[in-house]
Write an enzyme that holds these catalytic residues in place. Structure first.
Site, mmCIF file in Angstrom:
data_model
loop_
_atom_site.group_PDB
_atom_site.id
_atom_site.type_symbol
_atom_site.label_atom_id
_atom_site.label_comp_id
_atom_site.label_asym_id
_atom_site.label_seq_id
_atom_site.Cartn_x
_atom_site.Cartn_y
_atom_site.Cartn_z
ATOM 1 N N CYS A 159 0.846 -1.190 0.000
ATOM 2 C CA CYS A 159 0.000 0.000 0.000
ATOM 3 C C CYS A 159 0.880 1.237 0.000
ATOM 4 O O CYS A 159 1.629 1.478 0.948
ATOM 5 C CB CYS A 159 -0.923 0.016 1.208
ATOM 6 S SG CYS A 159 -1.992 1.459 1.201
ATOM 7 N N GLY A 160 0.791 2.019 -1.070
ATOM 8 C CA GLY A 160 1.624 3.213 -1.188
ATOM 9 C C GLY A 160 1.196 4.331 -0.268
ATOM 10 O O GLY A 160 2.037 4.973 0.382
ATOM 11 N N HIS A 161 -0.105 4.598 -0.197
ATOM 12 C CA HIS A 161 -0.542 5.722 0.637
ATOM 13 C C HIS A 161 -0.210 5.462 2.101
ATOM 14 O O HIS A 161 0.202 6.364 2.836
ATOM 15 C CB HIS A 161 -2.046 5.990 0.445
ATOM 16 C CG HIS A 161 -2.929 5.266 1.408
ATOM 17 N ND1 HIS A 161 -3.467 4.019 1.146
ATOM 18 C CD2 HIS A 161 -3.359 5.597 2.665
ATOM 19 C CE1 HIS A 161 -4.190 3.627 2.177
ATOM 20 N NE2 HIS A 161 -4.145 4.549 3.116
ATOM 21 N N ASP A 179 -10.381 3.956 -3.047
ATOM 22 C CA ASP A 179 -9.198 4.648 -2.546
ATOM 23 C C ASP A 179 -9.366 6.145 -2.783
ATOM 24 O O ASP A 179 -9.520 6.590 -3.918
ATOM 25 C CB ASP A 179 -7.936 4.137 -3.260
ATOM 26 C CG ASP A 179 -6.662 4.539 -2.537
ATOM 27 O OD1 ASP A 179 -6.674 5.551 -1.804
ATOM 28 O OD2 ASP A 179 -5.642 3.857 -2.715
ATOM 29 N N GLY A 234 -0.797 4.724 -4.326
ATOM 30 C CA GLY A 234 0.643 4.699 -4.568
ATOM 31 C C GLY A 234 1.155 3.441 -5.227
ATOM 32 O O GLY A 234 1.995 3.503 -6.138
ATOM 33 N N SER A 235 0.682 2.264 -4.797
ATOM 34 C CA SER A 235 1.164 1.041 -5.429
ATOM 35 C C SER A 235 0.666 0.929 -6.864
ATOM 36 O O SER A 235 1.357 0.376 -7.724
ATOM 37 C CB SER A 235 0.744 -0.188 -4.615
ATOM 38 O OG SER A 235 -0.631 -0.150 -4.308
#
Length: 413
Positions: A102-104, A313, A318-319
């Protein structure tokens, strides 16, 4: 003894959390009170899924959370932390289970890990090095998908994170796994498409998790501006289970390293008409003195991501930004050092919260069949902010909130 202390002492093991958001997308960082887990990080993930999923639901769902809640469970010890390769581990959770990247949440977690100096929470905190020239601290997070290298801007003394500058991370190797797949749509679900589509074309790409990327117009919607979220959500709720049943999708989401990473995580709807320089001026807040200079950005695009149980989201994801950059690379639309801006509906609405990204390296990913897949490492930047702290408890007599619930689940009981 006040009420909070009384609750903690009479309600078993309290779970302590820090709440943050990245472009409006929440991250509930669980730093104390989650049951002990053992083994490798993926084994810890399996153990948490099999033995403690009721706690995941309690943390994410109502009445303590909501259908759009997201979480990060800190894992101080993993096999890569023990070997000195990583500084800390993490498990990611959402309304329907556990994700691999998870990017965020990584952007939020980066700030929190710099700001905490509690060695019980982050045992390796003191070994992090302050880079005085860049006023940043680098750390490596062991996520289920692999190593994620994070850079956090900090105050002049290096003691705390600097919220005026974006956090960045370098992705695990990202790659496109299927280009322009033509998927027939069965008559049984055509009614959820505005134009009763008989087929759609999509791409599949990996950025720590697998995403099906579809132009929103491919589904028959006019774009991502002023859309009906209810209509789009109904469409995705029918489409995603169908895609997961298709053999060509299952083949496209096979990860070369571990079968536990081999599943379709989300659908990203992309608005191709937003893919231009003309949108850059609306992607940044005019009041933000640290905003990225549009001259350094080659273009922008907007996306709407549905993951887990039709969870939306709020952030640019991010991912999936990593996956989108890998897809653009595979289509020869993007090369090393070409910066791009990625918006969500929230960042477009507020003129703030955009993610920026660029490819920083090309890599080769070895497959089980002996072949090689070209991939990239992507640098993703964005800002995360604190929203509060919370200690969560469960009273023994409370049957409603023991595992959490959703209103949809209650209505369909």
């Amino acid at each position: 003894m006040d009420i909070a202390q009384s609750l903690e002492s009479s309600s078993g093991q309290p779970i302590r959390c820090i709440d943050m958001h990245t472009t409006g997308e929440p991250t509930r960082i669980i730093y104390s009170g989650f049951p002990a887990l053992s083994g490798t990080l993926l084994e810890q993930r399996d153990q948490a899924k099999q033995q403690y999923d009721h706690i995941r639901k309690r943390l994410m769902l109502e009445p303590r959370g909501h259908d759009g809640m997201y979480g990060a469970i800190i894992r101080p010890t993993t096999e890569l932390v023990s070997s000195g390769v990583a500084d800390i581990g993490v498990l990611f959770i959402h309304n329907d289970g556990f994700s691999t990247m998870c990017g965020h949440a990584t952007l939020a977690l980066g700030r929190f890990l710099i700001d905490t100096h509690d060695l019980q929470v982050f045992p390796c905190r003191n070994r992090l090095q302050f880079h005085k020239e860049s006023r940043s601290i680098a750390l490596t997070i062991h996520a289920p998908c692999g190593l994620v290298r994070v850079s956090v801007p900090v105050s002049p003394d290096g003691r705390k994170s600097d919220p005026t500058r974006p956090v960045s991370f370098l992705s695990t190797p990202a790659f496109a796994s299927a280009l322009r797949l033509d998927i027939d749509i069965p008559e049984s679900i055509r009614d959820v498409f505005p134009k009763k589509k008989k087929s759609i074309t999509l791409d599949v790409s990996y950025g720590g998790a697998f995403y099906a990327l579809i132009d929103v117009r491919e589904l028959g919607f006019p774009g991502l501006k002023s859309i009906s979220l209810d209509e789009v959500t109904r469409c995705i709720q029918s489409l995603k289970p169908y895609l997961m049943s298709r053999s060509e999708i299952r083949a496209a989401v096979q990860h070369p390293d571990d079968s536990r990473l081999s599943f379709l995580y989300a659908i990203m709807l992309v608005d191709s008409d937003s893919d231009s320089n003309s949108n850059l001026n609306t992607s940044f807040s005019e009041s933000d003195s640290t905003r990225v200079n549009p001259d350094n950005i080659l273009g922008s695009e907007t996306g709407l991501c549905y993951f887990a149980g039709a969870q939306i989201d709020r952030s640019p994801t991010g991912s999936c930004v990593s996956a989108r950059m890998a897809l653009a690379y595979a289509k020869r639309k993007r090369g090393i050092g070409q910066r791009w801006a990625y918006n969500s509906l929230v960042s477009n609405a507020f003129g703030d919260g955009v993610f920026t990204a660029e490819i920083v390296d090309e890599v080769k990913i070895n497959r089980e069949d002996g072949g090689v897949t070209p991939g990239v490492v992507v640098k993703v930047e964005g800002k995360a902010y604190y929203t509060g702290s919370v200690t969560l408890v469960l009273e023994e007599e409370d049957g409603i909130s023991s595992e959490g619930f959703t209103m949809v689940g209650v209505a369909n009981f």
